[in-house]
Design a protein around this motif. Structure first.
Motif, PDB file in Angstrom:
ATOM      1  N   TRP A  39       0.833  -1.197   0.000  1.00 28.31           N
ATOM      2  CA  TRP A  39       0.000   0.000   0.000  1.00 28.31           C
ATOM      3  C   TRP A  39       0.871   1.251   0.000  1.00 28.31           C
ATOM      4  N   ARG A  40       0.282   2.324  -0.419  1.00 34.28           N
ATOM      5  CA  ARG A  40       0.906   3.649  -0.398  1.00 34.28           C
ATOM      6  C   ARG A  40      -0.155   4.634   0.078  1.00 34.28           C
ATOM      7  N   VAL A  41       0.192   5.433   1.095  1.00 37.39           N
ATOM      8  CA  VAL A  41      -0.758   6.411   1.617  1.00 37.39           C
ATOM      9  C   VAL A  41      -0.096   7.788   1.645  1.00 37.39           C
ATOM     10  N   TYR A  42      -0.955   8.815   1.650  1.00 37.16           N
ATOM     11  CA  TYR A  42      -0.490  10.195   1.659  1.00 37.16           C
ATOM     12  C   TYR A  42      -1.024  10.918   2.889  1.00 37.16           C
ATOM     13  N   SER A  43      -0.292  11.933   3.289  1.00 37.81           N
ATOM     14  CA  SER A  43      -0.728  12.805   4.362  1.00 37.81           C
ATOM     15  C   SER A  43      -0.351  14.233   3.980  1.00 37.81           C
ATOM     16  N   ASP A  44      -1.334  15.110   3.984  1.00 38.86           N
ATOM     17  CA  ASP A  44      -1.113  16.494   3.568  1.00 38.86           C
ATOM     18  C   ASP A  44      -1.779  17.433   4.581  1.00 38.86           C
ATOM     19  N   PRO A  45      -1.208  17.538   5.791  1.00 35.06           N
ATOM     20  CA  PRO A  45      -1.884  18.280   6.857  1.00 35.06           C
ATOM     21  C   PRO A  45      -1.951  19.788   6.644  1.00 35.06           C
ATOM     22  N   THR A  46      -1.046  20.360   5.866  1.00 37.97           N
ATOM     23  CA  THR A  46      -1.086  21.790   5.604  1.00 37.97           C
ATOM     24  C   THR A  46      -0.905  22.035   4.111  1.00 37.97           C
ATOM     25  N   GLU A  47      -1.095  23.264   3.716  1.00 43.54           N
ATOM     26  CA  GLU A  47      -0.883  23.639   2.317  1.00 43.54           C
ATOM     27  C   GLU A  47       0.517  24.181   2.092  1.00 43.54           C
ATOM     28  N   SER A  48       1.419  23.836   3.012  1.00 45.35           N
ATOM     29  CA  SER A  48       2.795  24.330   2.923  1.00 45.35           C
ATOM     30  C   SER A  48       3.760  23.151   2.861  1.00 45.35           C
ATOM     31  N   PHE A  49       4.846  23.213   3.639  1.00 43.69           N
ATOM     32  CA  PHE A  49       5.926  22.234   3.559  1.00 43.69           C
ATOM     33  C   PHE A  49       5.717  21.129   4.590  1.00 43.69           C
ATOM     34  N   ASN A  81      -2.990  -1.710   6.412  1.00 40.85           N
ATOM     35  CA  ASN A  81      -3.476  -0.952   5.247  1.00 40.85           C
ATOM     36  C   ASN A  81      -3.023   0.503   5.211  1.00 40.85           C
ATOM     37  N   GLY A  82      -2.242   0.931   6.212  1.00 45.36           N
ATOM     38  CA  GLY A  82      -1.747   2.306   6.229  1.00 45.36           C
ATOM     39  C   GLY A  82      -2.742   3.320   6.741  1.00 45.36           C
ATOM     40  N   ALA A  83      -3.908   2.891   7.197  1.00 43.27           N
ATOM     41  CA  ALA A  83      -4.923   3.833   7.669  1.00 43.27           C
ATOM     42  C   ALA A  83      -4.428   4.581   8.906  1.00 43.27           C
ATOM     43  N   LEU A  84      -4.744   5.862   8.965  1.00 45.57           N
ATOM     44  CA  LEU A  84      -4.309   6.710  10.077  1.00 45.57           C
ATOM     45  C   LEU A  84      -5.079   6.366  11.338  1.00 45.57           C
ATOM     46  N   VAL A  85      -4.341   6.134  12.428  1.00 42.71           N
ATOM     47  CA  VAL A  85      -4.945   5.872  13.735  1.00 42.71           C
ATOM     48  C   VAL A  85      -4.971   7.144  14.570  1.00 42.71           C
ATOM     49  N   LYS A  86      -3.839   7.835  14.579  1.00 39.33           N
ATOM     50  CA  LYS A  86      -3.717   9.020  15.423  1.00 39.33           C
ATOM     51  C   LYS A  86      -2.549   9.858  14.930  1.00 39.33           C
ATOM     52  N   ALA A  87      -2.636  11.148  15.109  1.00 41.09           N
ATOM     53  CA  ALA A  87      -1.542  12.063  14.779  1.00 41.09           C
ATOM     54  C   ALA A  87      -1.280  12.976  15.968  1.00 41.09           C
ATOM     55  N   TRP A  88      -0.023  13.309  16.167  1.00 35.76           N
ATOM     56  CA  TRP A  88       0.368  14.229  17.251  1.00 35.76           C
ATOM     57  C   TRP A  88       1.247  15.314  16.655  1.00 35.76           C
ATOM     58  N   THR A  89       0.960  16.547  17.015  1.00 33.99           N
ATOM     59  CA  THR A  89       1.771  17.659  16.547  1.00 33.99           C
ATOM     60  C   THR A  89       1.795  18.752  17.598  1.00 33.99           C
ATOM     61  N   SER A  90       2.793  19.602  17.529  1.00 35.75           N
ATOM     62  CA  SER A  90       2.921  20.700  18.481  1.00 35.75           C
ATOM     63  C   SER A  90       3.774  21.795  17.877  1.00 35.75           C
TER      64      SER A  90
END
Length: 401
Positions: A39-49, A81-90
């Motif tokens: 599988w291949r998954v993408y994550s694009d949390p912002t419209e920047s870098f 399957n690469g499905a997102l479970v949780k994300a952490w950011t600060s």
């Protein structure tokens, strides 16, 4: 022991040997064409870098570290399957570069030099903030100690390599190593622990008069005392390192791959037409995540080499993606069957994470397993028949007077 029992054991052992031997040979032979993207998954949390660097694994999950708009981000995803479970950011931490998962804990180093500790559900347990003039790139775990490596920018604007040894239990600093100041930019990019020599290998570059960034390796003992300094003027920056079971080191970088023995002696160096970002040794083969320009577009490519640096296989992971795809420095994760790789692709003005799960064993491995089970069943049946025949024959012999 009865004669028929001894004969039966010998026959059983011999038959099992004949069955298991071709099974192992078949597995080795099929590994040269066994790569398949699960599988291949993408994550694009912002419209920047948004860039992903490293990936670790524990249990049913993979943990990816990087940044979103330069602030640290961790993602927890299912292996299946690469499905997102949780994300952490600060916004209190910048640019996560590397990770280690061990003892139900997840350790992350932030850029410039912050160590964070999570549980495996991504709850932040504690962190240590050290300095804003040091830049950490790589970390390794050995004997309940974490080794963190990067470089330091001194008050005199000199660059020097820096490695720290931390106790994993309480995150106390045990010892630090500082290399000699450089007249120009120098970066310690990655470290590895040699499993045979029990030494720390630090790799990166050095420069001459702020240009020509060249190959550099330092070998230290586990107490961070320098043993050997290797510099070469004919190849470029060293970016990734891995070791085999004999202690040989495989170092990849800008348009080269090199092999060194456990004592730091060069065995072979091979020129290649691409840049190596990540490398890991698995069961006799080198798996290399590279960025390669193909038909005027950079692509994610996975290469496979044997221990003699012979090319075995090459798979373009992003062949169907209409975007520039880049692998940056960082670690890959392997769980015994699948290889997990993190990178990013780039459209004008926007970058997004890309995560792959890649099977590196041929599908015929399952056939071989079935073959093994059937073979054992057949061997058992044959031995059982032989035991019955031997018993019958012995029962017909006249008694010994």
């Amino acid at each position: 022991m009865d004669t028929y029992k001894l004969t039966s054991l010998i026959l059983l052992g011999f038959l099992l040997f004949l069955i298991v031997l071709p099974y192992h040979v078949l597995i080795a032979e099929t590994q040269d064409s066994s790569i398949k993207v699960n599988w291949r998954v993408y994550s694009d949390p912002t419209e920047s870098f948004d860039i992903a660097y490293s990936i670790c694994e524990a249990g049913d999950y993979v943990y990816i570290v990087g940044h979103q708009d330069f602030f640290g981000r961790v993602e927890m995803r299912f292996k299946s399957n690469g499905a997102l479970v949780k994300a952490w950011t600060s916004k209190d931490f910048f640019n996560f570069r590397d990770c280690i998962a061990v003892n139900d804990k997840f350790y992350v180093f932030s850029f410039p030099w912050d160590l964070l500790v999570f549980d495996l559900d991504l709850n932040l347990l504690m962190f240590k903030r050290k300095s804003t003039s040091d830049f950490a790139y790589s970390m390794q775990l050995y004997d309940n100690h974490i080794y963190v490596a990067g470089f330091e920018l001194t008050k005199n604007l000199d660059f020097l390599w820096r490695i720290e040894k931390w106790k994993i239990e309480d995150l106390t600093l045990v010892k630090e190593y500082k290399g000699e100041p450089a007249s120009g930019v120098t970066s310690l990019i990655s470290i590895g622990i040699n499993p045979v020599s029990k030494q720390v290998w630090a790799i990166g570059d050095y420069s001459k008069e702020w240009k020509n960034y060249l190959f550099r390796v330092e070998i230290l003992d586990l107490d961070l005392n320098l043993i050997k300094d290797i510099r070469k003027d004919d190849i470029g920056i060293a970016r990734a390192i891995s070791f085999d079971e004999e202690g040989n080191a495989y170092i990849g970088g800008d348009y080269f791959i090199a092999k060194y023995d456990k004592d730091g002696n060069e065995v072979a160096t091979k020129e290649i037409p691409y840049e190596i970002a990540k490398i890991t040794y698995i069961k006799g083969y080198l798996f290399i995540a590279a960025t390669e320009k193909i038909q005027n577009r950079f692509r994610h490519v996975l290469y496979v080499y044997d221990k003699n640096l012979n090319l075995i296989d090459r798979v373009i992971l992003s062949h169907d993606v209409n975007a520039t795809a880049i692998f940056n420095i960082g670690r890959m994760a392997f769980d015994g069957k699948n290889l997990y790789i993190a990178g990013y692709d780039n459209e004008p003005g926007n970058q997004r994470w890309v995560v792959y799960s890649v099977s590196i064993f041929a599908e015929s491995e399952w056939f071989n397993m079935i073959y093994l089970i059937i073979g054992i069943a057949v061997a058992t049946a044959v031995v059982t028949i032989l035991i019955i025949l031997i018993r019958r024959k012995l029962s017909k012999l006249p008694p010994i007077s």
